[in-house]
Design a protein around this motif. Structure first.
Motif, short mmCIF file in Angstrom:
data_model
loop_
_atom_site.label_atom_id
_atom_site.label_comp_id
_atom_site.label_asym_id
_atom_site.label_seq_id
_atom_site.Cartn_x
_atom_site.Cartn_y
_atom_site.Cartn_z
N SER A 96 -11.05 2.47 1.16
CA SER A 96 -10.14 1.50 1.76
C SER A 96 -9.10 2.22 2.59
N ASN A 114 -7.75 3.57 -6.06
CA ASN A 114 -6.41 3.28 -5.56
C ASN A 114 -5.38 3.20 -6.69
N HIS A 140 -13.92 -3.44 -0.92
CA HIS A 140 -13.73 -3.88 -2.29
C HIS A 140 -12.32 -4.36 -2.56
N GLN A 159 -15.99 2.85 -3.14
CA GLN A 159 -14.77 2.04 -3.01
C GLN A 159 -13.78 2.74 -2.08
N THR A 198 -8.54 -1.24 -6.40
CA THR A 198 -9.74 -0.54 -6.84
C THR A 198 -9.31 0.57 -7.80
#
Length: 206
Positions: free
Chosen positions: A76, A26, A19, A74, A23
């Motif tokens: 990462s 984050n 994503h 989401q 996000t």
């Protein structure tokens, strides 16, 4: 602060994530990271009560970003790095502040910092070889959790009365358990790193 909601163990991210970088989890992790200097200033100025409030907010945001990461799927690489970075900075700032007040001994500060420096060197070696970051082990999460509870309790132990006494006993209990788990997790990480390096060289590790 745990890593709930972060990437599943063993999952490697090819880029910045499915994503992208920006996000909601984050953003929350980044905001928690920005709270570290606020926390440090409050401690330095002796505003222990407000410092504990900031720490509580940071802990709540840590839980929230994990829940959102799972709910929104989401994940990462950036999220994997931001979350533990904030945890370790909170631990470091609290440790230094407590050591400056002679609440905790210098060897405890050296043990925590030495462990993180050791793993940082190992991580650098892995990154140079195109490996990692390795998945966070549950023992490391437990150790970080214990330390993040220990140091605020030791800070609270500076107050007079029964609250201070109880906080001191609980704080040192968490500190000893946390240090043990912290270094046990370091041993697990070193073993995983050694296995990955051998695998990268084409050596099969039993």
């Amino acid at each position: 602060m745990t890593d709930l909601g972060r990437a599943p163990a063993g999952r490697r991210w090819p880029g910045s994530g499915r994503h992208g970088v920006v996000t909601l989890p984050n953003v929350i992790s980044g905001a928690r990271l920005l709270l570290v200097p606020v926390f440090a200033v409050l401690l330095a100025q002796g505003h222990d009560g407000w410092a504990l409030v900031v720490l509580a907010v940071a802990g709540a945001s840590d839980w929230l970003d994990g829940v959102l990461a799972r709910a929104l799927d989401q994940y990462s690489r950036l999220g994997e790095l931001l979350d533990p970075a904030a945890d370790r900075l909170f631990i470091l700032v609290t440790l230094v502040a407590l050591a400056a007040r002679d609440v905790v001994p210098g060897w405890l500060v050296a043990a925590v910092i030495g462990r993180d420096v050791l793993l940082a060197v190992v991580l650098l070696v892995l990154v140079v070889r195109g490996i990692g970051p390795l998945p966070v082990h549950f023992v490391g999460k437990a150790g970080t959790f214990a330390l993040l509870y220990a140091f605020p309790l030791l800070l609270l132990a500076q107050t007079h009365g029964a609250v201070g006494v109880v906080a001191g006993v609980a704080g040192w209990a968490f500190a000893w358990w946390g240090m043990g788990l912290y270094w046990l997790a370091a041993g697990v990480y070193l073993r995983q790193a050694w296995q990955e390096l051998r695998r990268d060289r084409g050596v099969v590790t039993p």
